[in-house]
Design a protein around this motif. Structure first.
Motif, PDB file in Angstrom:
ATOM      1  N   GLY A  50      38.673 -37.274  19.392  1.00  0.00           N
ATOM      2  CA  GLY A  50      39.879 -36.535  19.747  1.00  0.00           C
ATOM      3  C   GLY A  50      41.116 -37.404  19.647  1.00  0.00           C
ATOM      4  O   GLY A  50      42.158 -36.976  19.131  1.00  0.00           O
ATOM      5  N   TRP A  51      40.994 -38.651  20.117  1.00  0.00           N
ATOM      6  CA  TRP A  51      42.111 -39.588  20.061  1.00  0.00           C
ATOM      7  C   TRP A  51      42.474 -39.921  18.619  1.00  0.00           C
ATOM      8  O   TRP A  51      43.659 -39.982  18.261  1.00  0.00           O
ATOM      9  N   CYS A  52      41.480 -40.128  17.774  1.00  0.00           N
ATOM     10  CA  CYS A  52      41.734 -40.436  16.362  1.00  0.00           C
ATOM     11  C   CYS A  52      42.461 -39.302  15.656  1.00  0.00           C
ATOM     12  O   CYS A  52      43.428 -39.526  14.932  1.00  0.00           O
ATOM     13  N   VAL A  53      41.983 -38.080  15.862  1.00  0.00           N
ATOM     14  CA  VAL A  53      42.510 -36.949  15.106  1.00  0.00           C
ATOM     15  C   VAL A  53      43.889 -36.524  15.616  1.00  0.00           C
ATOM     16  O   VAL A  53      44.822 -36.323  14.829  1.00  0.00           O
ATOM     17  N   LEU A  54      44.045 -36.387  16.936  1.00  0.00           N
ATOM     18  CA  LEU A  54      45.310 -35.893  17.479  1.00  0.00           C
ATOM     19  C   LEU A  54      46.380 -36.974  17.556  1.00  0.00           C
ATOM     20  O   LEU A  54      47.567 -36.669  17.596  1.00  0.00           O
ATOM     21  N   VAL A  96      36.537 -29.045  20.844  1.00  0.00           N
ATOM     22  CA  VAL A  96      37.731 -28.239  20.608  1.00  0.00           C
ATOM     23  C   VAL A  96      38.955 -29.138  20.727  1.00  0.00           C
ATOM     24  O   VAL A  96      39.191 -29.758  21.769  1.00  0.00           O
ATOM     25  N   LEU A  97      39.746 -29.193  19.671  1.00  0.00           N
ATOM     26  CA  LEU A  97      40.940 -30.035  19.635  1.00  0.00           C
ATOM     27  C   LEU A  97      42.220 -29.229  19.774  1.00  0.00           C
ATOM     28  O   LEU A  97      43.216 -29.729  20.295  1.00  0.00           O
ATOM     29  N   GLU A 137      25.300 -29.504  27.620  1.00  0.00           N
ATOM     30  CA  GLU A 137      26.619 -29.071  27.166  1.00  0.00           C
ATOM     31  C   GLU A 137      26.641 -29.025  25.641  1.00  0.00           C
ATOM     32  O   GLU A 137      26.201 -29.952  24.983  1.00  0.00           O
ATOM     33  N   ASP A 138      27.147 -27.920  25.102  1.00  0.00           N
ATOM     34  CA  ASP A 138      27.269 -27.826  23.653  1.00  0.00           C
ATOM     35  C   ASP A 138      28.708 -27.666  23.193  1.00  0.00           C
ATOM     36  O   ASP A 138      29.001 -27.732  22.007  1.00  0.00           O
ATOM     37  N   VAL A 139      29.640 -27.481  24.150  1.00  0.00           N
ATOM     38  CA  VAL A 139      31.054 -27.348  23.813  1.00  0.00           C
ATOM     39  C   VAL A 139      31.873 -28.218  24.762  1.00  0.00           C
ATOM     40  O   VAL A 139      31.715 -28.154  25.982  1.00  0.00           O
ATOM     41  N   TYR A 140      32.729 -29.041  24.185  1.00  0.00           N
ATOM     42  CA  TYR A 140      33.647 -29.877  24.953  1.00  0.00           C
ATOM     43  C   TYR A 140      35.069 -29.625  24.470  1.00  0.00           C
ATOM     44  O   TYR A 140      35.290 -29.119  23.373  1.00  0.00           O
ATOM     45  N   LYS A 189      43.065 -18.488  21.779  1.00  0.00           N
ATOM     46  CA  LYS A 189      42.339 -17.334  22.284  1.00  0.00           C
ATOM     47  C   LYS A 189      41.509 -16.682  21.190  1.00  0.00           C
ATOM     48  O   LYS A 189      40.485 -16.063  21.457  1.00  0.00           O
ATOM     49  N   ASP A 190      41.988 -16.798  19.970  1.00  0.00           N
ATOM     50  CA  ASP A 190      41.311 -16.141  18.858  1.00  0.00           C
ATOM     51  C   ASP A 190      40.401 -17.112  18.102  1.00  0.00           C
ATOM     52  O   ASP A 190      39.185 -17.022  18.186  1.00  0.00           O
ATOM     53  N   VAL A 191      40.990 -18.058  17.373  1.00  0.00           N
ATOM     54  CA  VAL A 191      40.207 -18.976  16.545  1.00  0.00           C
ATOM     55  C   VAL A 191      40.693 -20.400  16.799  1.00  0.00           C
ATOM     56  O   VAL A 191      41.785 -20.750  16.356  1.00  0.00           O
ATOM     57  N   PRO A 192      39.922 -21.222  17.478  1.00  0.00           N
ATOM     58  CA  PRO A 192      40.357 -22.599  17.736  1.00  0.00           C
ATOM     59  C   PRO A 192      40.049 -23.510  16.553  1.00  0.00           C
ATOM     60  O   PRO A 192      39.187 -23.212  15.720  1.00  0.00           O
ATOM     61  N   PHE A 193      40.765 -24.617  16.488  1.00  0.00           N
ATOM     62  CA  PHE A 193      40.404 -25.685  15.555  1.00  0.00           C
ATOM     63  C   PHE A 193      39.505 -26.651  16.301  1.00  0.00           C
ATOM     64  O   PHE A 193      39.843 -27.127  17.388  1.00  0.00           O
ATOM     65  N   PHE A 194      38.324 -26.939  15.729  1.00  0.00           N
ATOM     66  CA  PHE A 194      37.371 -27.798  16.420  1.00  0.00           C
ATOM     67  C   PHE A 194      36.526 -28.575  15.431  1.00  0.00           C
ATOM     68  O   PHE A 194      36.511 -28.286  14.228  1.00  0.00           O
ATOM     69  N   LEU A 195      35.852 -29.598  15.947  1.00  0.00           N
ATOM     70  CA  LEU A 195      34.857 -30.344  15.186  1.00  0.00           C
ATOM     71  C   LEU A 195      33.478 -29.863  15.603  1.00  0.00           C
ATOM     72  O   LEU A 195      33.217 -29.669  16.790  1.00  0.00           O
ATOM     73  N   GLU A 196      32.596 -29.681  14.634  1.00  0.00           N
ATOM     74  CA  GLU A 196      31.206 -29.298  14.905  1.00  0.00           C
ATOM     75  C   GLU A 196      30.324 -30.411  14.348  1.00  0.00           C
ATOM     76  O   GLU A 196      30.189 -30.558  13.139  1.00  0.00           O
TER      77      GLU A 196
END
Length: 367
Positions: free
Chosen positions: A41-45, A8-9, A69-72, A13-20
């Motif tokens: 995360g560092w590259c994208v943000l 998660v980048l 862990e499946d979500v970071y 609360k509703d719809v996050p922007f993330f990489l899968e």
């Protein structure tokens, strides 16, 4: 979903922007997968942050497995979008030609002097732009895309203020197969060491025989990596193959541009819910925003490269049968390629985040 890890980048609360990301891809590219997620995360943000679990608790980075862990989350200081400027306000795009210019010969000549041949194979190869020619020459508020990247990203590289699209720091030689998949961002170059990853974090380089006069850099790696599964192509373009050079006194490809391109490739293939970045309430917009480009990027390479690029596209469509648009994923998200149809592509996402970094906000305040 099973077999994937989510990063998660931009929490919501509703719809996050993330990489899968497929876990098998992560483990094939880095021996310390949690550090690799932090690198993404560092590259994208465009800003340094810390990796946490889905409850926001810091996690150890040197663990060599993602089991359990499946979500970071990639946590940065403060809200990365608290003072965000809308993408359509940042950029004022004007169409430009992607045809070859008279400077192309000098670009190729300088690359040949530094690289000697394709940096990853025994072929002579052709010159490749790290940031695509058409994108690099697009004008945004009077500045080229290359200069927006350089100005909006904290870095210590010297001399980037004079960077142009045909500077050898924006190029490297590759064979036609590499060129095709590099343009499509199925493969990218990981430069180590960097602020997140050490050389030892990357799998051992693919062993190949180098021609006389070529050698690997002494203290750095420019590693060609596959971000998408390509079983057949890996026979001719091996994974984790390091670039070798002829003249180590000439400037190597820019770290800033390579990290940007790696982040853009990650967003293209793994980004979910890109639309939430554009659809934030209360964001000021111009009365007639210029539409973001839709469809594949045009490049300036020769015709044989275009043929290879078309063949690469066909090969991947054959490997992944079925419709590619509006593919549903976990939580109702759509894959990044389908979200391009809604207005933004991976370069738009990168400009949005990098253009809203602390460095970018401070630069705009001075202006």
């Amino acid at each position: 979903p099973p077999g994937y890890v989510q990063l998660v980048l931009c929490p919501s609360k509703d719809v996050p922007f993330f990489l899968e990301i497929p876990i098998n891809i992560v483990t094939s590219l880095c021996k310390t997968p949690r550090k690799y997620l932090r690198y993404l995360g560092w590259c994208v943000l465009g800003v340094e942050g810390n990796l946490a679990d889905k409850k926001g608790r810091p996690v150890p980075l040197n663990k060599r497995s993602l089991a359990g862990e499946d979500v970071y989350q990639y946590i940065v200081s403060g809200d990365p979008l608290a003072h965000a400027v809308d993408l359509e306000v940042i950029k004022q795009q004007t169409p430009v030609s992607s045809e070859t210019t008279e400077n192309d010969g000098e670009f190729s000549r300088q690359l040949l002097s530094r690289d000697g041949q394709c940096a990853w194979s025994a072929c002579v190869g052709v010159g490749m732009h790290v940031i695509p020619f058409k994108r690099a020459m697009s004008q945004f508020g009077g500045l080229q895309w290359l200069q927006l990247i350089v100005q909006n990203r904290p870095h210590s590289e010297a001399g980037l203020d004079s960077l142009t699209v045909d500077d050898i720091r924006n190029g490297i030689r590759g064979n036609h197969v590499i060129l095709a998949y590099f343009d499509l961002r199925h493969i990218a170059v990981l430069k180590t060491p960097n602020p997140i990853l050490e050389v030892a974090d990357i799998p051992e380089r693919y062993i190949r025989k180098l021609r006389p006069g070529l050698s690997y850099p002494a203290n750095a790696r420019y590693t060609l990596q596959w971000l998408t599964p390509a079983r057949l192509e890996m026979d001719t373009v091996p994974n984790n193959n390091d670039a070798a050079f002829k003249d180590h006194t000439l400037p190597k490809p820019s770290d800033v541009l390579l990290h940007y391109n790696y982040g853009a490739a990650a967003v293209k293939h793994w980004g979910k819910n890109i639309g939430v970045l554009a659809d934030r309430p209360g964001v000021p917009r111009p009365s007639a925003p210029a539409p973001a480009p839709i469809g594949p990027e045009s490049t300036r390479h020769n015709d044989s490269g275009k043929v290879e690029k078309r063949d690469a596209t066909r090969a991947h469509s054959q490997e992944k049968p079925g419709p590619s648009k509006k593919k549903k994923t976990h939580g109702g998200a759509q894959d990044a390629d389908s979200e391009v149809q809604h207005g933004w592509d991976e370069d738009d996402v990168m400009l949005f985040f990098w253009g809203n970094s602390k460095v970018a906000r401070e630069r705009r305040a001075r202006e």
